[in-house]
Design a protein around this motif. Structure first.
Motif, PDB file in Angstrom:
ATOM      1  N   ASP A 171       0.833  -1.219   0.000  1.00 16.97           N
ATOM      2  CA  ASP A 171       0.000   0.000   0.000  1.00 16.97           C
ATOM      3  C   ASP A 171       0.862   1.260   0.000  1.00 16.97           C
ATOM      4  O   ASP A 171       0.515   2.261  -0.633  1.00 16.97           O
ATOM      5  N   TRP A 172       1.989   1.217   0.748  1.00 12.92           N
ATOM      6  CA  TRP A 172       2.875   2.393   0.739  1.00 12.92           C
ATOM      7  C   TRP A 172       3.304   2.687  -0.693  1.00 12.92           C
ATOM      8  O   TRP A 172       3.334   3.835  -1.121  1.00 12.92           O
ATOM      9  N   GLU A 173       3.633   1.631  -1.435  1.00  8.74           N
ATOM     10  CA  GLU A 173       4.145   1.848  -2.796  1.00  8.74           C
ATOM     11  C   GLU A 173       3.016   2.263  -3.747  1.00  8.74           C
ATOM     12  O   GLU A 173       3.134   3.261  -4.455  1.00  8.74           O
ATOM     13  N   SER A 174       1.900   1.499  -3.738  1.00  5.73           N
ATOM     14  CA  SER A 174       0.884   1.780  -4.755  1.00  5.73           C
ATOM     15  C   SER A 174       0.002   2.966  -4.361  1.00  5.73           C
ATOM     16  O   SER A 174      -0.387   3.748  -5.222  1.00  5.73           O
ATOM     17  N   GLY A 175      -0.283   3.133  -3.074  1.00  6.96           N
ATOM     18  CA  GLY A 175      -1.219   4.187  -2.664  1.00  6.96           C
ATOM     19  C   GLY A 175      -0.549   5.482  -2.263  1.00  6.96           C
ATOM     20  O   GLY A 175      -1.153   6.548  -2.326  1.00  6.96           O
ATOM     21  N   LYS A 176       0.722   5.399  -1.808  1.00  5.47           N
ATOM     22  CA  LYS A 176       1.359   6.613  -1.263  1.00  5.47           C
ATOM     23  C   LYS A 176       2.617   6.999  -2.048  1.00  5.47           C
ATOM     24  O   LYS A 176       3.405   7.829  -1.595  1.00  5.47           O
ATOM     25  N   SER A 177       2.831   6.353  -3.189  1.00  6.77           N
ATOM     26  CA  SER A 177       3.967   6.692  -4.074  1.00  6.77           C
ATOM     27  C   SER A 177       5.318   6.602  -3.367  1.00  6.77           C
ATOM     28  O   SER A 177       6.179   7.479  -3.533  1.00  6.77           O
ATOM     29  N   VAL A 178       5.503   5.557  -2.562  1.00  3.24           N
ATOM     30  CA  VAL A 178       6.773   5.366  -1.862  1.00  3.24           C
ATOM     31  C   VAL A 178       7.543   4.247  -2.564  1.00  3.24           C
ATOM     32  O   VAL A 178       7.096   3.086  -2.566  1.00  3.24           O
ATOM     33  N   PHE A 179       8.657   4.602  -3.177  1.00  2.00           N
ATOM     34  CA  PHE A 179       9.427   3.652  -3.989  1.00  2.00           C
ATOM     35  C   PHE A 179       9.785   2.418  -3.159  1.00  2.00           C
ATOM     36  O   PHE A 179      10.313   2.538  -2.050  1.00  2.00           O
ATOM     37  N   MET A 180       9.465   1.242  -3.682  1.00  4.70           N
ATOM     38  CA  MET A 180       9.723  -0.045  -3.023  1.00  4.70           C
ATOM     39  C   MET A 180       9.063  -0.151  -1.642  1.00  4.70           C
ATOM     40  O   MET A 180       9.416  -1.022  -0.853  1.00  4.70           O
ATOM     41  N   GLY A 181       8.151   0.752  -1.356  1.00  7.41           N
ATOM     42  CA  GLY A 181       7.527   0.731  -0.022  1.00  7.41           C
ATOM     43  C   GLY A 181       8.533   1.012   1.081  1.00  7.41           C
ATOM     44  O   GLY A 181       8.263   0.746   2.258  1.00  7.41           O
ATOM     45  N   ALA A 182       9.703   1.561   0.707  1.00  6.78           N
ATOM     46  CA  ALA A 182      10.778   1.838   1.695  1.00  6.78           C
ATOM     47  C   ALA A 182      10.412   3.127   2.424  1.00  6.78           C
ATOM     48  O   ALA A 182      10.784   4.230   2.002  1.00  6.78           O
ATOM     49  N   THR A 183       9.676   2.981   3.518  1.00  9.61           N
ATOM     50  CA  THR A 183       9.043   4.141   4.170  1.00  9.61           C
ATOM     51  C   THR A 183      10.030   5.198   4.656  1.00  9.61           C
ATOM     52  O   THR A 183       9.668   6.354   4.813  1.00  9.61           O
ATOM     53  N   PHE A 184      11.285   4.790   4.922  1.00 14.54           N
ATOM     54  CA  PHE A 184      12.256   5.773   5.424  1.00 14.54           C
ATOM     55  C   PHE A 184      13.299   6.116   4.356  1.00 14.54           C
ATOM     56  O   PHE A 184      14.432   6.462   4.667  1.00 14.54           O
ATOM     57  N   ASN A 185      12.887   5.927   3.103  1.00 14.56           N
ATOM     58  CA  ASN A 185      13.708   6.383   1.965  1.00 14.56           C
ATOM     59  C   ASN A 185      14.964   5.553   1.712  1.00 14.56           C
ATOM     60  O   ASN A 185      15.070   4.419   2.169  1.00 14.56           O
ATOM     61  N   MET A 186      15.916   6.190   1.009  1.00 13.30           N
ATOM     62  CA  MET A 186      17.195   5.520   0.760  1.00 13.30           C
ATOM     63  C   MET A 186      17.900   5.317   2.094  1.00 13.30           C
ATOM     64  O   MET A 186      17.778   6.141   2.994  1.00 13.30           O
ATOM     65  N   GLY A 187      18.646   4.210   2.189  1.00 14.50           N
ATOM     66  CA  GLY A 187      19.376   3.928   3.421  1.00 14.50           C
ATOM     67  C   GLY A 187      20.402   5.024   3.715  1.00 14.50           C
ATOM     68  O   GLY A 187      20.690   5.884   2.870  1.00 14.50           O
ATOM     69  N   HIS A 188      20.927   4.985   4.945  1.00 13.64           N
ATOM     70  CA  HIS A 188      21.911   5.990   5.372  1.00 13.64           C
ATOM     71  C   HIS A 188      23.261   5.345   5.611  1.00 13.64           C
ATOM     72  O   HIS A 188      23.934   5.650   6.596  1.00 13.64           O
ATOM     73  N   GLY A 189      23.659   4.422   4.718  1.00  5.73           N
ATOM     74  CA  GLY A 189      25.010   3.860   4.806  1.00  5.73           C
ATOM     75  C   GLY A 189      26.016   4.921   4.364  1.00  5.73           C
ATOM     76  O   GLY A 189      25.643   5.956   3.789  1.00  5.73           O
ATOM     77  N   TRP A 190      27.304   4.645   4.630  1.00  9.38           N
ATOM     78  CA  TRP A 190      28.353   5.620   4.296  1.00  9.38           C
ATOM     79  C   TRP A 190      28.304   6.035   2.825  1.00  9.38           C
ATOM     80  O   TRP A 190      28.587   7.179   2.492  1.00  9.38           O
ATOM     81  N   ASN A 191      27.955   5.074   1.945  1.00  7.63           N
ATOM     82  CA  ASN A 191      27.985   5.387   0.510  1.00  7.63           C
ATOM     83  C   ASN A 191      26.705   6.063   0.021  1.00  7.63           C
ATOM     84  O   ASN A 191      26.531   6.282  -1.175  1.00  7.63           O
ATOM     85  N   GLN A 192      25.800   6.397   0.943  1.00  7.46           N
ATOM     86  CA  GLN A 192      24.585   7.110   0.544  1.00  7.46           C
ATOM     87  C   GLN A 192      24.337   8.321   1.459  1.00  7.46           C
ATOM     88  O   GLN A 192      23.209   8.666   1.775  1.00  7.46           O
ATOM     89  N   MET A 193      25.451   8.922   1.889  1.00  6.54           N
ATOM     90  CA  MET A 193      25.328  10.129   2.738  1.00  6.54           C
ATOM     91  C   MET A 193      26.106  11.276   2.110  1.00  6.54           C
ATOM     92  O   MET A 193      26.954  11.066   1.236  1.00  6.54           O
ATOM     93  N   LEU A 194      25.869  12.488   2.603  1.00  3.02           N
ATOM     94  CA  LEU A 194      26.609  13.693   2.194  1.00  3.02           C
ATOM     95  C   LEU A 194      26.654  13.807   0.671  1.00  3.02           C
ATOM     96  O   LEU A 194      25.615  13.783   0.028  1.00  3.02           O
ATOM     97  N   TYR A 195      27.876  13.899   0.090  1.00 10.27           N
ATOM     98  CA  TYR A 195      28.007  14.063  -1.367  1.00 10.27           C
ATOM     99  C   TYR A 195      27.421  12.865  -2.117  1.00 10.27           C
ATOM    100  O   TYR A 195      26.989  12.980  -3.262  1.00 10.27           O
TER     101      TYR A 195
END
Ligand SMILES: Cc1cc2nc3c(=O)[nH]c(=O)nc-3n(C[C@H](O)[C@H](O)[C@H](O)COP(=O)(O)OP(=O)(O)OC[C@H]3O[C@@H](n4cnc5c(N)ncnc54)[C@H](O)[C@@H]3O)c2cc1C
Length: 508
Positions: free
Chosen positions: A424-448
C-alpha cells in the motif's frame, strides 16, 4: 516580491517547510500535491471519531522546528501545542521492562532499577556524545553538492567524531555492558529503517538528542506540523493546490522550466522543488533519458530502508500505558536480519505502539483509544505478497501485544481499523519499493553520495525531504527544506537568515 516562480511537487513536511520559507522570502510559490489532503507521510488518518498520525509520531530536535518558525518572524508555540513526553517511552524486553525518562537523573535511576550498576554509564554516554553532537550538527545545516564540500572546515572538524567503519551497536557497546541496555540506546536506528549493526556509528546522535533534548508530542498529532507549515506558507502568499498530481517535470536543455499536471495543464516556473519520494520521482517524473545517474535501473541497486506494516485501531476502552511503547523481538538481531538481509517475515517480531489518548484527548472519544501500531518489515524487494499475508500478520501482531503488553484484551475492543502494508505504501502513497524511510543511510549514501539538495542531474531543480541530504527523519527533512531554500536564495541574490550555530540554539 521576488519575480521568480517556484513549483513545489508534493505537500509533505519537506515541501511545505520549503513553501513556508520561500514564500516568506518573497518568492511566488505554488505547491502541487497529488493527494486531496496535505501532509504526505505526515498526514492525518481519520477513522470515524478516531484520529491518528499516518507516519511520524516522535518529534525530536524541536529546537530546529522552532528556529524555522523564527525565520518567518513567528513562534512555533503560536501554531502548535507541544508536550514534552516523560517518560519518553517504555521498552519491553523479554524478561523486563524499562522506562526511558527525559531527565538524566530519572533515567539513571531507571537504568539502575533494570540493570544494576549501569546507571553511571549514562553520564559517560551523555558527556562523550554531547561533544560529537556539537561537531556533527553543523554538517546537517550545509549542502554537500560538490567534491570540494567534503573538504569544508565544518566536515573536517567533524571527521574525528564520525566513528568511521564502526556501527551504532559497536559505538554504544563502549558505554553499556548489558545487551538489552545497548538495545535501549540503539533501536533508534529503526527511525532510519536500519539495523544498529549496519547503521553508521555517528547516528548515536539520535539516542543522544532524545536523552539530551527530549521527545515531543504535538496535541492533535504530529500531522499538525505540516498543517502549521501550510498555514504560514499561505499567510505569506503561497498557493497550495491539492488533488493536483504532477505528471512530469518539463526539461529544456537539461534545465527544468515547468511542470505538467496529470490534467494536462502546464505551469511555467523558474525552479522546481521536488518533495515527492526520491525513488518514485526518478522513475515517474522525468521523460525517458533525462535521468542518468539515478535512472530506474541504477535506483534498484541502491540500498533502501525497511518498510512498515501499520495498524490504526479505534478501540472502545482505555489502556493504562505510556504514550509510546516498544516490544522487542525475543531475538532482536535475527528479527532485523530477517527484515534487511533475508527479507522474510517471521513470528518473532518487534512492535511499536503509540497510545496517544493518554496524552491527547483529541485523538479519541472519552473512554476510547486510538492505537497506532508499527511493525518494521522488509521493503518490497522481498517479493512478499502482502495482500495474501496481511490477515495472518495482523493476527500475529495482536497475539504479541496481548501476550506481552498491557493491551491484553485488545482484539475484542476494536471498533474500527485500517491496515497499511508495504504494497500500500508503494501503490497508494507513491513510496518507492515501499521503503518508508527512503534511501538507506550507509556511508555510501550520505553527504556528497546522497542525491544533492541542488539536484545534480537537472538544472533549476532542488530536492527536499527524506531522499536528499541530510536524511529521512523530520528534523533532517526540515533542514533539507532550509538548505534548498537557501540555495535558491543564493542563486537569485535574495537575503536570508543564516542557520544558527548549535551553541546559540534555544533548547527548552
Ligand atoms: C510510518 C512512518 C513513521 C515515521 N515515524 C517518524 C517519527 O516518529 N519521527 C520522525 O522524525 N520521522 C518519522 N518518519 C519519517 C519521516 O518523517 C516521514 O516519512 C516524512 O513524512 C517524510 O516527509 P517528506 O517530506 O520527505 O515526504 P512525504 O511525506 O512522503 O511527502 C511527499 C509528498 O509528495 C506527494 N507526491 C508524490 N508524487 C507526487 C506527484 N506526482 N505530484 C504531486 N505530489 C506528489 C505525496 O503525495 C506526498 O504528499 C516516519 C515515516 C513513516 C512512513
Amino acid at each position: 516580491m521576488v519575480e521568480k516562480r517556484i513549483a513545489i511537487i508534493g505537500a509533505g513536511p519537506g515541501g511545505l517547510a520549503a513553501a513556508m520559507l520561500l514564500a516568506r522570502r518573497g518568492f511566488q510559490v505554488h505547491v502541487f500535491e497529488k493527494a486531496p489532503v496535505i501532509g504526505g507521510r505526515n498526514a492525518e488518518v481519520v477513522l470515524g471519531d478516531y484520529r491518528f498520525d499516518l507516519g511520524p509520531t516522535f518529534l525530536m530536535m524541536k529546537f530546529l522546528l522552532d528556529e524555522l518558525f523564527e525565520e518567518t518572524g513567528r513562534s512555533s508555540n503560536s501554531y502548535l501545542d507541544f508536550r514534552l513526553l516523560d517518560p519518553m517511552y517504555q521498552l519491553n524486553f523479554c524478561d523486563k521492562t524499562m522506562l526511558a525518562r527525559s531527565r538524566p537523573d530519572d533515567m539513571k535511576a531507571e537504568i539502575e532499577k533494570a540493570f544494576p550498576g549501569e546507571g553511571r554509564n549514562l553520564d559517560k554516554f551523555l558527556s562523550a556524545e554531547s561533544k560529537r553532537f556539537e561537531k556533527l550538527y553543523p554538517c546537517l545545516q550545509k549542502p554537500y553538492g560538490t567534491l570540494a564540500s567534503l573538504l569544508s572546515s565544518t566536515l573536517l572538524a567533524a571527521v574525528p567524531h564520525i566513528s568511521a567503519g564502526r556501527s551504532l551497536h559497536d559505538v554504544l557497546s563502549k558505554y553499556f555492558n548489558a545487551e538489552e541496555l545497548r538495545l535501549a540506546f540503539t533501536f533508534q536506528s529503526k527511525y532510519l529503517g536500519m539495523s544498529p549493526w549496519d547503521c553508521p556509528g555517528l547516528f548515536t546522535m539520535i539516542p543522544y538528542t532524545e536523552h539530551a533534548h527530549g521527545v515531543y508530542h504535538v496535541q492533535g498529532g504530529l500531522c499538525r506540523i505540516s498543517e502549521a507549515f501550510a498555514k504560514v506558507a499561505r499567510e505569506e502568499g503561497a498557493l497550495i493546490h491539492t488533488s493536483a498530481p504532477v505528471k512530469r517535470v518539463i526539461v529544456k536543455g537539461r534545465k527544468a522550466c515547468g511542470v505538467e499536471l496529470e490534467s494536462g495543464e502546464k505551469f511555467d516556473c523558474d525552479d522546481v522543488v521536488i518533495n515527492a519520494d526520491f525513488g518514485y520521482a526518478m522513475s515517474h517524473l522525468f521523460d525517458e533519458g533525462v535521468i542518468r545517474r539515478y535512472n530506474p535501473q541504477a535506483m534498484k541497486k541502491k540500498r533502501f530502508s525497511c518498510s512498515t506494516f501499520m495498524m490504526y485501531l479505534g478501540v472502545d476502552r482505555t489502556f493504562d500505558t505510556q504514550h509510546h511503547s516498544i516490544v522487542f523481538a525475543e531475538d532482536y538481531k535475527k528479527n532485523l536480519e530477517d527484515i534487511s538481509l533475508r527479507k522474510v517475515t517471521s513470528n518473532d517480531i518487534s512492535v511499536y505502539i503509540r497510545n496517544s489518548a493518554v496524552t491527547d484527548p483529541t485523538s479519541a472519544p472519552a473512554g476510547h483509544s486510538a492505537l497506532y501500531i508499527l511493525v518494521p518489515v522488509p521493503n518490497n524487494s522481498s517479493g512478499i505478497r502482502w495482500s495474501e499475508e496481511k490477515h495472518a500478520y495482523r493476527a500475529r501482531v495482536l497475539q504479541i501485544l496481548q501476550q506481552r503488553t498491557e493491551f491484553r484484551d485488545l482484539e475484542k475492543h476494536i471498533r474500527t481499523e485500517l491496515i497499511i502494508t508495504p504494497e500500500d505504501w508503494e501503490s497508494g502513497k507513491s513510496v518507492f519499493m515501499g521503503a518508508t524511510f527512503n534511501m538507506g543511510h550507509g556511508w555510501n549514501q550520505m553527504l556528497y553520495m546522497r542525491p544533492h539538495n541542488e539536484f545534480e542531474e537537472v538544472g533549476n531543480t532542488y530536492l527536499v525531504g527524506g531522499g536528499t541530504h541530510p536524511g529521512s527523519g523530520l528534523p533532517t527533512i526540515f533542514e533539507s527544506a532550509r538548505i534548498s531554500s537557501n540555495l535558491i536564495c543564493q542563486k537569485y541574490d535574495v537575503d536570508y537568515p543564516r542557520p544558527k550555530p548549535f551553541k546559540e540554539m534555544k533548547i527548552a
